[in-house]
Write a protein that holds these residues in place. Structure first.
Motif, PDB file in Angstrom:
ATOM      1  N   UNK A  69      72.037  54.524  75.796  1.00 50.50           N
ATOM      2  CA  UNK A  69      71.375  54.226  74.518  1.00 50.50           C
ATOM      3  C   UNK A  69      71.712  52.806  74.070  1.00 50.50           C
ATOM      4  N   UNK A  70      72.963  52.412  74.222  1.00 49.57           N
ATOM      5  CA  UNK A  70      73.374  51.051  73.884  1.00 49.57           C
ATOM      6  C   UNK A  70      72.602  50.043  74.722  1.00 49.57           C
ATOM      7  N   UNK A  71      72.540  50.287  76.025  1.00 50.83           N
ATOM      8  CA  UNK A  71      71.863  49.343  76.915  1.00 50.83           C
ATOM      9  C   UNK A  71      70.362  49.293  76.662  1.00 50.83           C
ATOM     10  N   UNK A  84      70.312  53.014  86.024  1.00 50.36           N
ATOM     11  CA  UNK A  84      71.007  52.385  87.150  1.00 50.36           C
ATOM     12  C   UNK A  84      72.035  51.367  86.665  1.00 50.36           C
ATOM     13  N   UNK A  85      71.652  50.554  85.695  1.00 49.43           N
ATOM     14  CA  UNK A  85      72.576  49.560  85.149  1.00 49.43           C
ATOM     15  C   UNK A  85      73.774  50.239  84.480  1.00 49.43           C
ATOM     16  N   UNK A  86      73.507  51.324  83.760  1.00 50.04           N
ATOM     17  CA  UNK A  86      74.579  52.049  83.071  1.00 50.04           C
ATOM     18  C   UNK A  86      75.558  52.653  84.075  1.00 50.04           C
ATOM     19  N   UNK A  87      75.059  53.148  85.193  1.00 50.50           N
ATOM     20  CA  UNK A  87      75.939  53.702  86.220  1.00 50.50           C
ATOM     21  C   UNK A  87      76.860  52.621  86.785  1.00 50.50           C
ATOM     22  N   UNK A  88      76.307  51.453  87.048  1.00 46.61           N
ATOM     23  CA  UNK A  88      77.114  50.336  87.555  1.00 46.61           C
ATOM     24  C   UNK A  88      78.160  49.946  86.514  1.00 46.61           C
ATOM     25  N   UNK A 116      75.462  42.359  82.018  1.00 49.86           N
ATOM     26  CA  UNK A 116      75.048  43.724  82.236  1.00 49.86           C
ATOM     27  C   UNK A 116      74.959  44.498  80.918  1.00 49.86           C
ATOM     28  N   UNK A 117      75.902  44.284  80.036  1.00 52.36           N
ATOM     29  CA  UNK A 117      75.870  45.018  78.765  1.00 52.36           C
ATOM     30  C   UNK A 117      75.181  44.196  77.671  1.00 52.36           C
TER      31      UNK A 117
END
Length: 121
Positions: A69-71, A84-88, A116-117
């Motif tokens: 949700x943040x991303x 995918x980005x959140x998993x990394x 990324x964040x």
């Protein structure tokens, strides 16, 4: 544009305002995080703001869903790409393997992976 001259002619600002204009539901946290990307602030300040807003259950941790949700509020992209980005990000941030991250883990990981964040606008 007179009120907020820093937003003139930026594609990010147009995307944000288009969300309002199109009548789509927009979470207030998304508005705050979107506009915070235009404010010159330290990484730790941005992390604390984000953590306070997205730790929905006030557990003192961000879950994978809360990180997603943040991303979603800091990236102009699809939910699949965000997952995918959140998993990394979680692999890097979750130092103790708890599947949740603390504010300290968020700060450290966002310094290691700054785009990324909180991607550069």
């Amino acid at each position: 544009t007179e009120i907020m001259p820093a937003f003139d002619n930026t594609s990010e600002a147009r995307c944000i305002f288009d969300l309002f204009r199109n009548g789509k539901h927009l979470d207030g946290r998304e508005v705050v995080m979107s506009f915070s990307s235009f404010v010159d602030s330290r990484n730790e300040e941005r992390c604390r703001l984000a953590f306070d807003m997205y730790d929905e259950d006030r557990s003192g941790y961000l879950s994978m869903d809360e990180v997603e949700a943040l991303m979603m509020s800091t990236h102009l992209t699809t939910r699949d790409i965000i997952k995918k980005k959140a998993q990394v990000f979680m692999r890097c941030a979750d130092e103790d393997g708890s599947k949740n991250i603390t504010i300290d883990e968020l700060i450290v990981a966002s310094e290691r992976l700054p785009n990324l964040i909180f991607p550069k606008q």
